[in-house]
Design an enzyme around this catalytic site. Structure first.
Site, PDB file in Angstrom:
ATOM      1  N   LYS A  53       0.554  -1.389  -0.453  1.00 42.74           N
ATOM      2  CA  LYS A  53      -0.059  -0.316   0.290  1.00 42.74           C
ATOM      3  C   LYS A  53       1.119   1.097  -0.028  1.00 42.74           C
ATOM      4  O   LYS A  53       0.618   2.000  -0.196  1.00 42.74           O
ATOM      5  CB  LYS A  53      -1.104   0.392   1.740  1.00 42.74           C
ATOM      6  N   GLN A  97      -4.755  -1.759   9.299  1.00 39.32           N
ATOM      7  CA  GLN A  97      -4.685  -2.943   8.572  1.00 39.32           C
ATOM      8  C   GLN A  97      -5.114  -3.450   9.787  1.00 39.32           C
ATOM      9  O   GLN A  97      -5.296  -3.589  10.786  1.00 39.32           O
ATOM     10  CB  GLN A  97      -3.134  -2.960   8.768  1.00 39.32           C
ATOM     11  N   ASP A 120     -11.185   3.276   3.701  1.00 41.37           N
ATOM     12  CA  ASP A 120     -11.093   1.976   3.431  1.00 41.37           C
ATOM     13  C   ASP A 120     -12.558   1.615   3.635  1.00 41.37           C
ATOM     14  O   ASP A 120     -13.011   0.826   2.941  1.00 41.37           O
ATOM     15  CB  ASP A 120     -10.525   1.274   5.498  1.00 41.37           C
TER      16      ASP A 120
END
Ligand code: GUN
Length: 286
Positions: A53, A97, A120
């Site tokens: 990422k 995460q 997200d």
């Protein structure tokens, strides 16, 4: 019939070039998109994901920060880090995460992220926006799946889409996106009796369970489009999806490979969400 493969690497490359061009334009106006990635603990898969990422951010011309904390980090300390990033004007997207260590309440942490920075798309405000059709961030993996369908010019209106899996990250938001495109949507899950009965009726199948061979050739209508969100290892340790690739390839019209399918698209849509967050800020009167 041998299915055409939808190449997530090629499509990502094309979309990321577009992101990089928009980023350059934004930077000329003095705003650089910024993403903060938080990793707690040393889960091996998570380490690879966050590295990819951050690398993708750098390639797109973003500002990116990776904050790594050891597995013993307290929930309170994590919430304070998020608060700091919520207030940081250089940061337009915050990603924590998952999974988090067991002593941390992941939902509580997600709700601490400002909805304006929830790239997200996991915050209840984002989920609510998707559900009601209001603007908001869409979760990256199902959003990437939708882009893959767009890339083959697939019109979902009136089509029967079957989603296998009901997670908050993929299955549920995927179903809502397909519904928004006027598909007739069936969501199957671990409690579904006779999964094949449903998948055989499907024009589009999204497999998002996390188990090998959930979908085999006998379960697929000839000509169906199959998207494989799974990320598993076979007996030889090789990466594979939820779909029996060799079998389903003989029946479907389009199929996404694993690796090189949905995976790269997830990161691409994260870049798109972060860029759009920065563009929104840049439009605000200062
Ligand atoms: N863990 C597995 N997939 C994801 C994702 O898309 N976002 C985050 N934050 N964690 C994940």
């Amino acid at each position: 019939m041998t299915a055409q493969l939808i190449d997530g690497i090629a499509l990502s490359k094309q979309l990321r070039e577009h992101v990089a061009a928009r980023t350059q334009a934004l930077r000329q106006r003095g705003v650089q998109p910024g993403l903060a990635v938080i990793l707690v603990g040393d889960n091996a898969a998570s380490q690879v994901y966050v590295r990819n990422k951050v690398k993708a951010c750098e390639e797109a011309g973003f500002h990116s920060v990776l904050e790594r904390y050891d597995a013993g980090l307290s929930q309170q300390a994590l919430l304070e880090h998020i608060e700091r990033l919520n207030r940081d004007d250089r940061i337009h997207g915050i990603l924590v995460q998952l999974p988090l260590p067991d002593h941390i309440d992941a939902q509580r942490v997600i709700e601490a992220i400002s909805p304006e920075k929830d790239v997200d798309g996991f915050h209840i405000a984002s989920a609510g926006a998707l559900m009601t059709g209001l603007p908001g961030f869409w979760p990256c993996t199902p959003y990437g799946c939708l882009k893959m369908l767009d890339s083959i010019g697939y019109d979902l209106k009136g089509k029967h889409a079957v989603v296998i899996g009901r997670s908050n990250i993929v299955g549920k938001p995927m179903a809502l996106m397909l519904l928004q495109r006027n598909a007739t949507v069936t969501v199957c899950h671990s409690g579904t009796h006779d999964l094949a009965h449903f998948t055989r009726q499907a024009d589009v199948i999204v497999a998002a369970v996390g188990k090998r061979n959930v979908l085999t050739a006998d379960m697929v209508k000839p000509g169906a489009v199959v998207l494989d969100v799974g990320m598993n290892r076979n007996d030889a340790g090789k990466l594979c999806g939820d779909v029996d690739f060799d079998g389903v390839r003989q029946v479907a019209s389009y199929l996404t490979p694993v690796p090189g399918g949905v995976g790269p698209m997830t990161i691409t849509m994260l870049l798109v969400n972060t860029l759009e967050s920065a563009e929104r800020v840049a439009k605000l009167p200062s």
